[in-house]
Design a protein around this motif. Sequence first.
Motif, PDB file in Angstrom:
ATOM      1  N   VAL A  91      11.667  20.716  40.440  1.00  0.00           N
ATOM      2  CA  VAL A  91      11.592  19.580  41.366  1.00  0.00           C
ATOM      3  C   VAL A  91      12.536  18.503  40.831  1.00  0.00           C
ATOM      4  CG1 VAL A  91      10.075  17.918  42.491  1.00  0.00           C
ATOM      5  CG2 VAL A  91       9.199  20.165  41.834  1.00  0.00           C
ATOM      6  N   GLN A  92      13.609  18.202  41.590  1.00  0.00           N
ATOM      7  CA  GLN A  92      14.686  17.348  41.097  1.00  0.00           C
ATOM      8  C   GLN A  92      14.191  16.009  40.526  1.00  0.00           C
ATOM      9  OE1 GLN A  92      17.486  19.094  40.913  1.00  0.00           O
ATOM     10  NE2 GLN A  92      18.165  17.469  39.517  1.00  0.00           N
ATOM     11  N   PRO A  93      13.374  15.226  41.277  1.00  0.00           N
ATOM     12  CA  PRO A  93      12.946  13.920  40.726  1.00  0.00           C
ATOM     13  C   PRO A  93      12.198  14.070  39.390  1.00  0.00           C
ATOM     14  CG  PRO A  93      12.306  14.143  43.037  1.00  0.00           C
ATOM     15  CD  PRO A  93      12.822  15.471  42.614  1.00  0.00           C
ATOM     16  N   LEU A  94      11.322  15.072  39.291  1.00  0.00           N
ATOM     17  CA  LEU A  94      10.588  15.285  38.043  1.00  0.00           C
ATOM     18  C   LEU A  94      11.551  15.683  36.928  1.00  0.00           C
ATOM     19  CD1 LEU A  94       7.417  17.242  39.227  1.00  0.00           C
ATOM     20  CD2 LEU A  94       7.552  14.869  38.461  1.00  0.00           C
ATOM     21  N   HIS A  95      12.491  16.558  37.264  1.00  0.00           N
ATOM     22  CA  HIS A  95      13.448  17.028  36.272  1.00  0.00           C
ATOM     23  C   HIS A  95      14.232  15.854  35.698  1.00  0.00           C
ATOM     24  CE1 HIS A  95      17.436  18.656  35.051  1.00  0.00           C
ATOM     25  NE2 HIS A  95      16.654  19.514  34.429  1.00  0.00           N
ATOM     26  N   ASP A  96      14.731  14.987  36.585  1.00  0.00           N
ATOM     27  CA  ASP A  96      15.556  13.866  36.144  1.00  0.00           C
ATOM     28  C   ASP A  96      14.753  12.913  35.261  1.00  0.00           C
ATOM     29  OD1 ASP A  96      17.486  15.020  37.617  1.00  0.00           O
ATOM     30  OD2 ASP A  96      17.417  13.597  39.292  1.00  0.00           O
ATOM     31  N   ARG A  97      13.513  12.705  35.611  1.00  0.00           N
ATOM     32  CA  ARG A  97      12.719  11.699  34.923  1.00  0.00           C
ATOM     33  C   ARG A  97      12.205  12.195  33.576  1.00  0.00           C
ATOM     34  NH1 ARG A  97       8.046   8.125  37.849  1.00  0.00           N
ATOM     35  NH2 ARG A  97       7.471   6.928  35.991  1.00  0.00           N
ATOM     36  N   TYR A  98      11.737  13.453  33.556  1.00  0.00           N
ATOM     37  CA  TYR A  98      11.094  13.963  32.341  1.00  0.00           C
ATOM     38  C   TYR A  98      11.969  14.967  31.607  1.00  0.00           C
ATOM     39  CZ  TYR A  98       6.986  11.849  34.491  1.00  0.00           C
ATOM     40  OH  TYR A  98       6.107  10.971  35.053  1.00  0.00           O
ATOM     41  N   ASP A 118      13.712  14.942  28.950  1.00  0.00           N
ATOM     42  CA  ASP A 118      13.469  15.044  27.505  1.00  0.00           C
ATOM     43  C   ASP A 118      12.157  15.759  27.226  1.00  0.00           C
ATOM     44  OD1 ASP A 118      15.809  13.853  26.933  1.00  0.00           O
ATOM     45  OD2 ASP A 118      14.964  11.839  26.669  1.00  0.00           O
ATOM     46  N   PHE A 119      11.116  15.376  27.986  1.00  0.00           N
ATOM     47  CA  PHE A 119       9.825  16.018  27.787  1.00  0.00           C
ATOM     48  C   PHE A 119       9.937  17.527  27.994  1.00  0.00           C
ATOM     49  CE2 PHE A 119       6.116  17.880  29.882  1.00  0.00           C
ATOM     50  CZ  PHE A 119       5.194  17.781  28.856  1.00  0.00           C
ATOM     51  N   PHE A 120      10.609  17.907  29.091  1.00  0.00           N
ATOM     52  CA  PHE A 120      10.747  19.333  29.379  1.00  0.00           C
ATOM     53  C   PHE A 120      11.468  20.038  28.232  1.00  0.00           C
ATOM     54  CE2 PHE A 120      10.506  18.168  34.094  1.00  0.00           C
ATOM     55  CZ  PHE A 120       9.209  18.608  34.196  1.00  0.00           C
ATOM     56  N   HIS A 121      12.531  19.383  27.711  1.00  0.00           N
ATOM     57  CA  HIS A 121      13.300  19.981  26.619  1.00  0.00           C
ATOM     58  C   HIS A 121      12.433  20.214  25.384  1.00  0.00           C
ATOM     59  CE1 HIS A 121      16.748  21.014  24.234  1.00  0.00           C
ATOM     60  NE2 HIS A 121      16.348  20.161  23.314  1.00  0.00           N
ATOM     61  N   TYR A 122      11.710  19.161  24.958  1.00  0.00           N
ATOM     62  CA  TYR A 122      10.907  19.280  23.735  1.00  0.00           C
ATOM     63  C   TYR A 122       9.717  20.210  23.933  1.00  0.00           C
ATOM     64  CZ  TYR A 122      13.868  15.844  21.601  1.00  0.00           C
ATOM     65  OH  TYR A 122      14.963  15.219  21.093  1.00  0.00           O
ATOM     66  N   PHE A 123       9.158  20.194  25.146  1.00  0.00           N
ATOM     67  CA  PHE A 123       8.050  21.114  25.428  1.00  0.00           C
ATOM     68  C   PHE A 123       8.527  22.556  25.293  1.00  0.00           C
ATOM     69  CE2 PHE A 123       5.546  23.826  28.170  1.00  0.00           C
ATOM     70  CZ  PHE A 123       4.262  23.503  27.791  1.00  0.00           C
ATOM     71  N   ASP A 124       9.703  22.838  25.842  1.00  0.00           N
ATOM     72  CA  ASP A 124      10.269  24.187  25.771  1.00  0.00           C
ATOM     73  C   ASP A 124      10.499  24.584  24.318  1.00  0.00           C
ATOM     74  OD1 ASP A 124      11.262  26.524  26.947  1.00  0.00           O
ATOM     75  OD2 ASP A 124      13.310  25.834  26.625  1.00  0.00           O
TER      76      ASP A 124
END
Lengths: 272, 272, 272, 272
Positions: C46-53, C55-61
Amino acid sequence: MYHATRKKVHILLHPELGETKWDKIVNGFIILLILLNVIVVILETVQPLHDRYIDFFHYFDLTSVIIFTVEYVLRVWSCDHDPRYQHSFYGRIRYIFSVDGLIDLLAILPFYVHVVVGLDLRVLRILRLLRFLRLFRLTAYMKSAKMIRNVFVKRASELKLSVVLILFLVIIASSIMYFAEHLAQPTVFSSIPATLWWAFVTLTSVGYGDMVPITLIGKIMTAVLMLCGVAIFALPAGIITAGFLEEIQKAKEKKTIKCPQCGNTFHTDQAH
Amino acid sequence: MYHATRKKVHILLHPELGETKWDKIVNGFIILLILLNVIVVILETVQPLHDRYIDFFHYFDLTSVIIFTVEYVLRVWSCDHDPRYQHSFYGRIRYIFSVDGLIDLLAILPFYVHVVVGLDLRVLRILRLLRFLRLFRLTAYMKSAKMIRNVFVKRASELKLSVVLILFLVIIASSIMYFAEHLAQPTVFSSIPATLWWAFVTLTSVGYGDMVPITLIGKIMTAVLMLCGVAIFALPAGIITAGFLEEIQKAKEKKTIKCPQCGNTFHTDQAH
Amino acid sequence: MYHATRKKVHILLHPELGETKWDKIVNGFIILLILLNVIVVILETVQPLHDRYIDFFHYFDLTSVIIFTVEYVLRVWSCDHDPRYQHSFYGRIRYIFSVDGLIDLLAILPFYVHVVVGLDLRVLRILRLLRFLRLFRLTAYMKSAKMIRNVFVKRASELKLSVVLILFLVIIASSIMYFAEHLAQPTVFSSIPATLWWAFVTLTSVGYGDMVPITLIGKIMTAVLMLCGVAIFALPAGIITAGFLEEIQKAKEKKTIKCPQCGNTFHTDQAH
Amino acid sequence: MYHATRKKVHILLHPELGETKWDKIVNGFIILLILLNVIVVILETVQPLHDRYIDFFHYFDLTSVIIFTVEYVLRVWSCDHDPRYQHSFYGRIRYIFSVDGLIDLLAILPFYVHVVVGLDLRVLRILRLLRFLRLFRLTAYMKSAKMIRNVFVKRASELKLSVVLILFLVIIASSIMYFAEHLAQPTVFSSIPATLWWAFVTLTSVGYGDMVPITLIGKIMTAVLMLCGVAIFALPAGIITAGFLEEIQKAKEKKTIKCPQCGNTFHTDQAH
């Protein structure tokens, strides 16, 4: 002699009783006429065919009604040879109001109503569809008709309940979806009755695509309702399958049972 | 020696009889050729592929027909080793008119008809689809083919009746819908034959959405008919399921059980 | 002590073996992490979520891969406590190439391939979908998973044949429809491979409506093919139903059987 | 006398206990009122009807709530005649928090919350849908309700697993399709959550046609996923069918058989 003629007529119209070639010819002719009537009613709605063969369609209809009327009168006249309708007066009344008798009457009645009252031609054409009901009487000649009817009759109460559950799901689904989609698509999901159409089309998995939810909540609810629909619509299929198995096993189950008290063997159907 | 060669050829073309490596290779090659033929007929309809590989497609088709012809001639020649077609003349005639023989003949016949009469190329391409029938002969090599065929054969009369009921429902549905929708959408629901298409698309729950009822009475009738459709279309599914269960149970009932106390074996049905 | 630790780790990672609170916590944490990974992969698109989070997505991965790697190494290290993988070297190799081992490896491998080779980011994201395979391992914890797997395993050959029959019907249907519709709609039914899409969409009764026959012959053939489709697609449903009944009856059939030779009773499962 | 009145009220509200005409009338009235409530909630959303009969709808709603409240109070007051809720205080608490009690409370609660707090009228109308839950209590009066509930209860764990498998397939399908179609149709297949909608619509075979794959890889993956969908969605149908068969066989196995030789009766399961 009068009595003998009536008996012959009765056998003539009930091919399962007779053995002569004539019985088969008369019956084959009636079946052919029913199928031709269905085909003619269908083809008559094609405009070019209607315009070109209007006279043929008219005379074919007239001839059919006359033949069906003669057949009906003869059936009523000779029905007291059937043990179910034995009384000369009450037996015939019972025959006229039996399912078979009513179907045959409904196939010819609209014509006579039209002659007397003068129906709207469009209404007459619609009423002629009642003639299609005779199609179902044809299935009586097929070997497995009894098995299929048995399944529906024996499992009637379960099937009834599954129809009730389907209707409840449809009502609940359309009420939920109305509140979910009405604000977003006020002209499409205009009221709950209008949304009922969506519910039927979706839950039977037809999915025309003329009414499609677009809101997030509407889509989520649809997904949930579709999963419920899979379970609820599996009910009639499951009931019918289970019914078939019962019938097949019953047919096979003429096996012997050994009585634990006396040791003799007997067939299960003997014991009932 | 001539007789021995014929026997070898017969075994070569019936892999279930032979054990040698050559039998398997020849048979594998024929199967491969059938599959390649299907793929080529499919790919040939893609315009860019057709234009580019037109020569390849032509020679592949020619080669296939020659191989299939040789195979067919050898099959006819050697078929009298099969107990069903033992007579040297009538046996071969019977083989040629057997289902297997006809399928093999239909796969090559169009080519020779074209050579002699000069068929329209489009017709020739359509007739080449007959080659696809050989696909079904391949299923004979699969373990469970017999079980599935048994289900369809044993329950044939019930399946036939359910097809008849489906056709009746389709005819009645389209007649009703024609009268319900014709005035509102005269070009879409133009005649009952045209509405038959709607009935098939709706009752099989495909629902393309090219013909959709818009009148209130049309929508209500559709809802009723869709519910009937659920019940009627559950019939073949139920019949097939019941048939499978019968086959599975029959297969299990033949297994022997060994009694752990006395060591004797007996059939499970004996123990009941 | 080293051996004891390895045993404890093995039990920790196989909750069905352990009884302590810690076993359950570790296992619950892994299940949670798998589910969170699936949710994150889904939400990240989801583009808006991706743009906003981002860093979170990166570190979670990153964190997930590290934990999954540790888990994987520990599983390989401790797997020789499982009787199936007892040998200290070959047992571990066998575990690595077991279905469970490969699924766990595929969940982390793309990350390390990316670190070493530098994959296209889009490819990396697609490869991360392999992590979803771990979802199916979760079903092992559910009570009835074994029954459902049994049904698919025992009826595998019938299911395989029904898939083959479905594919044959799809191929034949699209070939027929190509020749019926190509001239009328050359851009829609452009080739047999393009018509394959129509055949799948129609015969599974999805019916998007993006490809709809318009010629008379095309519509008639579609009606016939849809009826065949009802029968052929009823096969897998029937096979699965029959398989379930078999499993349920087997579970119930721990009833006693009386041996006709010695008169003793025993359980059917004893006799196998 | 107070005790006797309470008993009479209890019987009045539980028609399966009473025999008098009054019991049937009171119960029939409550059923009628529930059905009328559902119809009114549905019709009220039709704008012309709403505008014209706004006063009638208001007073009908008020009257219904009053009657349902009286009914609810009487039910709670008299519930200690039911052996399940015997204690004069804790029994009533248990009744209030039973499924039946909560459904009855939820049918009237929103009205009182509105009176006290002043809910948004739209929210009030949505909450009134809770009254539809009482529909399901009506099915308790139908003969086969117990059988259908038994099927769902006994096969709950298999049905749960099949829902989990359906959800896994839906998640995996939408993830694959997002990566296959996103570049070609970025606004339609905009994210995996958006593609979840496509997956539900396709795998339940509804197929609205609002999201249709256009890329080659998307179409191939869809064909594969649709075949998987056929197998996975056959699971609940198969489970339910197998459950029905179990119930039907159990019902039959309790019937006694009379031995025609010795005249003794015994159960069929005794004879095996």
